[in-house]
Design a protein around this motif. Sequence first.
Motif: not given
Length: 325
Positions: A5-18, A256-263
């Motif tokens: 991301d723009p702050y040099k954080r590596r995003i390697e984790y997705v929280r998946l709301s089912v 922070c290493n995550r983003v969230r995907l909603s149902v």
Amino acid sequence: MQLIDPYKRRIEYVRLSVTDRCDLRCGYCMPRGFTDFAVPEHWLSIDEIQRVIGVFGRLGVTRIRLTGGEPLVRKNLPELAMRLAVLPGIEDLSLSTNATRLAKHAQALRQAGITRINVSLDSLHADRFKQITQGKLEKVMTGLMAAKQAGFQPIKINMVVIAGVNDDEVEDMVEFCIENRFTLRFIETMPMGVPGREASEHYVDLQEVRKRLEQRFELLPGVMPGGGPARYVRVAGSELRIGFITPISQHFCATCNRVRLSVDGTLYLCLGQDDKVELRPLLRSGAIDAELEQAILSAIARKPERHEFREKPEQQIRFMSMTGG
Ligand SMILES: C[S@@+](CC[C@H](N)C(=O)[O-])C[C@H]1O[C@@H](n2cnc3c(N)ncnc32)[C@H](O)[C@@H]1O
Ligand code: SF4
């Protein structure tokens, strides 16, 4: 390939709301009588979820957490877990649950490839538990014991500490977790949606909880592999690790290493901000994987630096149940 991301954080984790639905109504999470849920036509199907997570896997995401709402109210969760566990790149599949339905599904979920599990438990008293969640403590306890039997490791208990409601139980929760060989995490209330904002009036600073625990237990520096945002200590003379999740008193956005995907296929870029990208229209209009990859890459390029729960308390953020924490 990696998502940076723009702050040099590596995003390697997705929280998946089912699902955004739940069989409980924790006062800080979802308003009583709430019915404004995602419509079934907008729920990503198991095939669609598998496809999107496959794309995330190719973009360097290694960890997926299934969450909700309550993930176990979604039908066929073990089948979904089985399909995600074998996707290239996905190394770690975990679950956050309220455990009311865990007794029935623990074995199948473990066999499907989920190894680690988080269970919300805010009180060890049935009447209080009912007051906080509208549910039955007994079901959660049965679910927890089934999780132990199924061999999940670790089993982490999440307790939101609420002033005047359950803050007198923190020592008891420590004893309970020592006895059962669970890991324990205390969480500060976040002002998510109207319920979270109201609950924040009963906010407890976890630095105070830690000081209180130090009067009864010897707390040693501790680490927890894959521990995420919690700061851990160990309790001397036991196996117990205690994590403090302090989004308000000491935020941890820099790591922070995550983003969230909603149902409904919305990709939320920060828990405390409403920046988002809709992936469902792409999935349902015949987009090829390269287009999905591009949409995810440009979303990550817009990830906010941090939440502003403290600076902008008036900000209206979605309920926690939409993205699962
Ligand atoms: C939204 S729940 C979803 C998964 C599952 N239903 C459960 O309860 O574990 C995920 C976590 O968010 C926490 N949570 C919900 N609303 C919150 C709030 N306003 N502040 C802090 N934590 C919250 C819950 O306690 C739970 O541990
Ligand atoms: S915290 Fe979990 S169990 Fe409680 S209402 Fe929210 S989604 Fe349901």
